[in-house]
Design a protein around this motif. Structure first.
Motif, PDB file in Angstrom:
ATOM      1  N   LEU A  61       0.822  -1.206   0.000  1.00  0.00           N
ATOM      2  CA  LEU A  61       0.000   0.000   0.000  1.00  0.00           C
ATOM      3  C   LEU A  61       0.862   1.264   0.000  1.00  0.00           C
ATOM      4  O   LEU A  61       0.509   2.260  -0.643  1.00  0.00           O
ATOM      5  N   THR A  62       1.989   1.233   0.681  1.00  0.00           N
ATOM      6  CA  THR A  62       2.888   2.393   0.701  1.00  0.00           C
ATOM      7  C   THR A  62       3.448   2.657  -0.685  1.00  0.00           C
ATOM      8  O   THR A  62       3.493   3.811  -1.137  1.00  0.00           O
ATOM      9  N   ARG A  63       3.861   1.611  -1.380  1.00  0.00           N
ATOM     10  CA  ARG A  63       4.352   1.787  -2.752  1.00  0.00           C
ATOM     11  C   ARG A  63       3.268   2.389  -3.635  1.00  0.00           C
ATOM     12  O   ARG A  63       3.518   3.308  -4.410  1.00  0.00           O
ATOM     13  N   GLN A  64       2.048   1.890  -3.504  1.00  0.00           N
ATOM     14  CA  GLN A  64       0.944   2.400  -4.317  1.00  0.00           C
ATOM     15  C   GLN A  64       0.616   3.848  -3.950  1.00  0.00           C
ATOM     16  O   GLN A  64       0.376   4.673  -4.830  1.00  0.00           O
ATOM     17  N   ALA A  65       0.616   4.165  -2.674  1.00  0.00           N
ATOM     18  CA  ALA A  65       0.323   5.527  -2.236  1.00  0.00           C
ATOM     19  C   ALA A  65       1.375   6.498  -2.755  1.00  0.00           C
ATOM     20  O   ALA A  65       1.050   7.623  -3.148  1.00  0.00           O
TER      21      ALA A  65
END
Length: 167
Positions: A150-154
């Motif tokens: 999720l951090t990569r996507q955010a």
């Protein structure tokens, strides 16, 4: 002819149910976790969240520039700069010139800063362990992988220059 007994229109279906909205839920979790940690580093050592992040970063890496710390702590460079100035005034951080780039300085903990890091880091880790204690080891691994994903996507969704202040 409006009267108190006039029929009211039913409320429209909400487009967003706040308590189910993922960004809100993540923010609540982060805020509650930060509050638990703040009891340790704010009350005992008088440190703000940005100051604590600077201390942890310097405790981990020994020596960094303010520019290097901004993305690590998801803080704007000016926030890091203010925290460093406050910590320097307290004698917890020292600066030395970066001979490779005169526009920036190397930052390191003083012995007093290192003592704070060594005193509070185990307590902060214990808060994290208590938080995760409700999850099985497999759930903890899954959560970690999901947070990374999720951090990569955010980061892809966020504007290029966005360096959030409250993560």
């Amino acid at each position: 002819m409006a009267s108190g007994s006039a029929a009211r229109k039913p409320a429209p279906e909400p487009l967003v149910v706040l308590e189910e909205f993922l960004p809100y839920r993540l923010n609540v979790l982060a805020g509650l976790t930060s509050s638990a940690l703040a009891q340790i580093y704010a009350e005992r050592f008088g440190l703000s969240i940005p100051a604590w992040r600077v201390i942890v970063t310097l405790g981990q890496y020994e020596c960094r520039t303010a520019r290097d710390m901004a993305p690590d702590g998801v803080m704007h460079k000016s926030t890091v700069s203010r925290a460093v100035s406050a910590l320097e005034k307290r004698g917890l951080v020292k600066r030395r010139p970066n001979l490779d780039d005169r526009r920036e300085e190397w930052l390191a903990l003083t012995p007093e800063g290192r003592a704070i890091y060594e005193a509070v880091a185990p307590e902060a880790l214990a808060v994290g362990e208590r938080l995760l204690s409700v999850l099985t080891p497999q759930e903890q691994q899954t959560l970690s992988a999901l947070i990374d994903k999720l951090t990569r996507q955010a980061r892809l969704l966020a504007p290029q220059d966005a360096e959030g202040e409250e993560a």
